[in-house]
Design a protein around this motif. Sequence first.
Motif, PDB file in Angstrom:
ATOM      1  N   ASN A  20       0.827  -1.213   0.000  1.00  0.00           N
ATOM      2  CA  ASN A  20       0.000   0.000   0.000  1.00  0.00           C
ATOM      3  C   ASN A  20       0.855   1.255   0.000  1.00  0.00           C
ATOM      4  N   LEU A  21       1.996   1.232   0.698  1.00  0.00           N
ATOM      5  CA  LEU A  21       2.908   2.383   0.662  1.00  0.00           C
ATOM      6  C   LEU A  21       3.454   2.612  -0.744  1.00  0.00           C
ATOM      7  N   ILE A  22       3.828   1.536  -1.398  1.00  0.00           N
ATOM      8  CA  ILE A  22       4.354   1.656  -2.760  1.00  0.00           C
ATOM      9  C   ILE A  22       3.260   2.127  -3.711  1.00  0.00           C
ATOM     10  N   LYS A  23       2.048   1.604  -3.546  1.00  0.00           N
ATOM     11  CA  LYS A  23       0.946   2.019  -4.412  1.00  0.00           C
ATOM     12  C   LYS A  23       0.590   3.487  -4.206  1.00  0.00           C
ATOM     13  N   SER A  24       0.612   3.954  -2.962  1.00  0.00           N
ATOM     14  CA  SER A  24       0.293   5.367  -2.717  1.00  0.00           C
ATOM     15  C   SER A  24       1.395   6.281  -3.246  1.00  0.00           C
ATOM     16  N   ALA A  25       2.644   5.855  -3.127  1.00  0.00           N
ATOM     17  CA  ALA A  25       3.737   6.654  -3.694  1.00  0.00           C
ATOM     18  C   ALA A  25       3.657   6.675  -5.210  1.00  0.00           C
ATOM     19  N   ALA A  26       3.269   5.556  -5.808  1.00  0.00           N
ATOM     20  CA  ALA A  26       3.125   5.495  -7.264  1.00  0.00           C
ATOM     21  C   ALA A  26       1.964   6.368  -7.727  1.00  0.00           C
ATOM     22  N   ALA A  27       0.890   6.399  -6.961  1.00  0.00           N
ATOM     23  CA  ALA A  27      -0.255   7.237  -7.328  1.00  0.00           C
ATOM     24  C   ALA A  27       0.084   8.720  -7.228  1.00  0.00           C
ATOM     25  N   TYR A  31       3.092   7.100 -11.527  1.00  0.00           N
ATOM     26  CA  TYR A  31       3.813   5.952 -12.074  1.00  0.00           C
ATOM     27  C   TYR A  31       3.028   4.696 -11.754  1.00  0.00           C
ATOM     28  N   ASP A  32       3.409   3.615 -12.395  1.00  0.00           N
ATOM     29  CA  ASP A  32       2.826   2.343 -12.007  1.00  0.00           C
ATOM     30  C   ASP A  32       3.688   1.720 -10.904  1.00  0.00           C
ATOM     31  N   ILE A  33       3.220   0.620 -10.366  1.00  0.00           N
ATOM     32  CA  ILE A  33       3.895  -0.005  -9.228  1.00  0.00           C
ATOM     33  C   ILE A  33       5.296  -0.477  -9.606  1.00  0.00           C
ATOM     34  N   LEU A  34       5.431  -1.035 -10.800  1.00  0.00           N
ATOM     35  CA  LEU A  34       6.729  -1.551 -11.218  1.00  0.00           C
ATOM     36  C   LEU A  34       7.763  -0.435 -11.346  1.00  0.00           C
ATOM     37  N   GLN A  35       7.346   0.714 -11.845  1.00  0.00           N
ATOM     38  CA  GLN A  35       8.264   1.857 -11.949  1.00  0.00           C
ATOM     39  C   GLN A  35       8.705   2.335 -10.558  1.00  0.00           C
ATOM     40  N   GLU A  36       7.786   2.323  -9.621  1.00  0.00           N
ATOM     41  CA  GLU A  36       8.124   2.729  -8.251  1.00  0.00           C
ATOM     42  C   GLU A  36       9.088   1.728  -7.615  1.00  0.00           C
ATOM     43  N   ILE A  37       8.924   0.451  -7.905  1.00  0.00           N
ATOM     44  CA  ILE A  37       9.848  -0.560  -7.395  1.00  0.00           C
ATOM     45  C   ILE A  37      11.236  -0.356  -8.000  1.00  0.00           C
ATOM     46  N   LEU A  38      11.297   0.036  -9.264  1.00  0.00           N
ATOM     47  CA  LEU A  38      12.587   0.329  -9.896  1.00  0.00           C
ATOM     48  C   LEU A  38      13.286   1.496  -9.213  1.00  0.00           C
ATOM     49  N   TYR A  39      12.523   2.525  -8.843  1.00  0.00           N
ATOM     50  CA  TYR A  39      13.122   3.655  -8.130  1.00  0.00           C
ATOM     51  C   TYR A  39      13.633   3.232  -6.752  1.00  0.00           C
TER      52      TYR A  39
END
Length: 105
Positions: A20-27, A31-39
């Motif tokens: 949920n933290l990653i999804k909220s940061a992506a929103a 970005y999408d979730i995968l892009q946020e994971i790359l960051y």
Amino acid sequence: MKENIERLMIEHGFTLKEINLIKSAAARSDYDILQEILYLKKGFYGSVLSFLVIFLFFIFVFVLSDNIHYTSLILTFFISIFLALYFSAIKLKYKSFMFLRKHKG
């Protein structure tokens, strides 16, 4: 695709709170979730480098200084490591690093 990534993340040790933290940061950043994971993966390298710099600085102080107070230096070392861990979210970055390492292709 989005549900597939979330399912894979849960299988590899991410908690629902972390997802949920990653999804909220992506929103927030559009970005999408995968892009946020790359960051987060890229941030892991920076965190490791900062820990290495902190560690080497204190090693050089031990080696090069003649008149030091070891207790204050050790206390400062542990406080700086604690602050670096607190502000870097190293656990989430490490999980992202390992997740992408396992799923390169």
